[in-house]
Design an enzyme around this catalytic site. Structure first.
Site, PDB file in Angstrom:
ATOM      1  N   HIS A  49      -3.688  -4.898  -0.454  1.00 51.78           N
ATOM      2  CA  HIS A  49      -3.254  -5.478   0.811  1.00 51.78           C
ATOM      3  C   HIS A  49      -3.266  -7.002   0.717  1.00 51.78           C
ATOM      4  O   HIS A  49      -4.337  -7.614   0.813  1.00 51.78           O
ATOM      5  CB  HIS A  49      -4.188  -5.042   1.949  1.00 51.78           C
ATOM      6  CG  HIS A  49      -4.026  -3.619   2.348  1.00 51.78           C
ATOM      7  ND1 HIS A  49      -3.126  -3.221   3.317  1.00 51.78           N
ATOM      8  CD2 HIS A  49      -4.627  -2.496   1.906  1.00 51.78           C
ATOM      9  CE1 HIS A  49      -3.190  -1.901   3.456  1.00 51.78           C
ATOM     10  NE2 HIS A  49      -4.094  -1.439   2.611  1.00 51.78           N
ATOM     11  N   GLU A  67      -2.422  -9.085   2.964  1.00 52.68           N
ATOM     12  CA  GLU A  67      -2.877  -9.637   4.244  1.00 52.68           C
ATOM     13  C   GLU A  67      -4.400  -9.586   4.399  1.00 52.68           C
ATOM     14  O   GLU A  67      -4.958 -10.224   5.290  1.00 52.68           O
ATOM     15  CB  GLU A  67      -2.191  -8.915   5.414  1.00 52.68           C
ATOM     16  CG  GLU A  67      -2.710  -7.528   5.736  1.00 52.68           C
ATOM     17  CD  GLU A  67      -2.231  -6.405   4.821  1.00 52.68           C
ATOM     18  OE1 GLU A  67      -2.530  -5.243   5.123  1.00 52.68           O
ATOM     19  OE2 GLU A  67      -1.561  -6.702   3.804  1.00 52.68           O
ATOM     20  N   CYS A 109       0.844  -1.202   0.000  1.00 54.92           N
ATOM     21  CA  CYS A 109       0.000   0.000   0.000  1.00 54.92           C
ATOM     22  C   CYS A 109       0.885   1.261   0.000  1.00 54.92           C
ATOM     23  O   CYS A 109       1.642   1.466  -0.939  1.00 54.92           O
ATOM     24  CB  CYS A 109      -0.999  -0.036   1.160  1.00 54.92           C
ATOM     25  SG  CYS A 109      -2.370   1.136   0.936  1.00 54.92           S
TER      26      CYS A 109
END
Length: 209
Positions: free
Chosen positions: A190, A192, A81
């Site tokens: 992202h 994750e 990001c």
């Protein structure tokens, strides 16, 4: 030696990135110590918030030179990001601010008045979107063209050299969703938060030499 160091400079979703690596079998250490970063085998730079604040915190934390040394050494480096945006020359977020200038290019805001299918598009761009793979870094070995990943951003990076673009996505305009330059892989989205697709990226990054 720390295998994977996640840089804690007060501007990242650190625990969720760490948990993502743990889920795919890799120990990752969250650290605010530049010397731990300098000694790590692989380094991750997450980022949430404004570009200028992230850059200021990197500088104040003493991370800039260790980061650049890690990148120059050829060790695997992952930006996430704003952690991707910081690799570029500058950003227009809240003014004009210099970045690390590792990848020549600029961070720009999504234009006003974007539409898709007759609908006005809101900024920030938030939610799931499809990737168009342009080049496949080792960390993307299991990412299918058209895979859905999770974004939250109002700004996007535009490299001077389009050959570093690993993937794009479209939100009103086609924008750079990931870059790959030598030992650097970085994502605007992202991993994750991107479920199985994102975890595969973290796993393959963990396996990089």
């Amino acid at each position: 030696m720390t295998k994977i160091a996640i840089i804690d400079y007060g501007m990242g979703n650190l625990r969720s990135v760490q948990k993502g690596f743990e889920k795919v079998g890799f120990e990752a250490v969250v650290t605010a110590d530049p010397q731990v970063v300098l000694a790590a085998e692989k380094v991750v730079l997450p980022g949430v918030g404004a570009f200028r604040d992230c850059m200021r915190n990197l500088e104040q934390g003493g991370f800039v030179e260790p980061l650049l040394q890690v990148i120059r050494s050829g060790r695997p480096f992952l930006g996430i990001c704003v952690g991707m945006q910081l690799l570029f020359t500058d950003s227009v977020e809240f003014g004009l601010y210099r970045g690390l200038d590792v990848i020549p290019g600029h961070v720009l805001r999504f234009p006003e008045g974007m539409h898709e299918g007759g609908e006005a598009l809101k900024v920030p761009h938030m939610g799931w979107n499809q990737l168009a793979i342009k080049r496949r870094p080792p960390a993307f070995a299991e990412v299918a063209d058209g895979a859905n990943v999770y974004f939250v951003h109002s700004y996007y990076a535009r490299p001077d050299d389009e050959r570093v673009v690993a993937a794009t996505a479209t939100y009103g305009i086609e924008f750079c969703a990931a870059v790959w330059q030598d030992n650097i892989v970085a994502t605007q989205f992202h991993p994750e938060k991107s479920q199985a697709v994102g975890l595969s990226i973290l796993k393959k990054f963990g396996e990089m030499k």
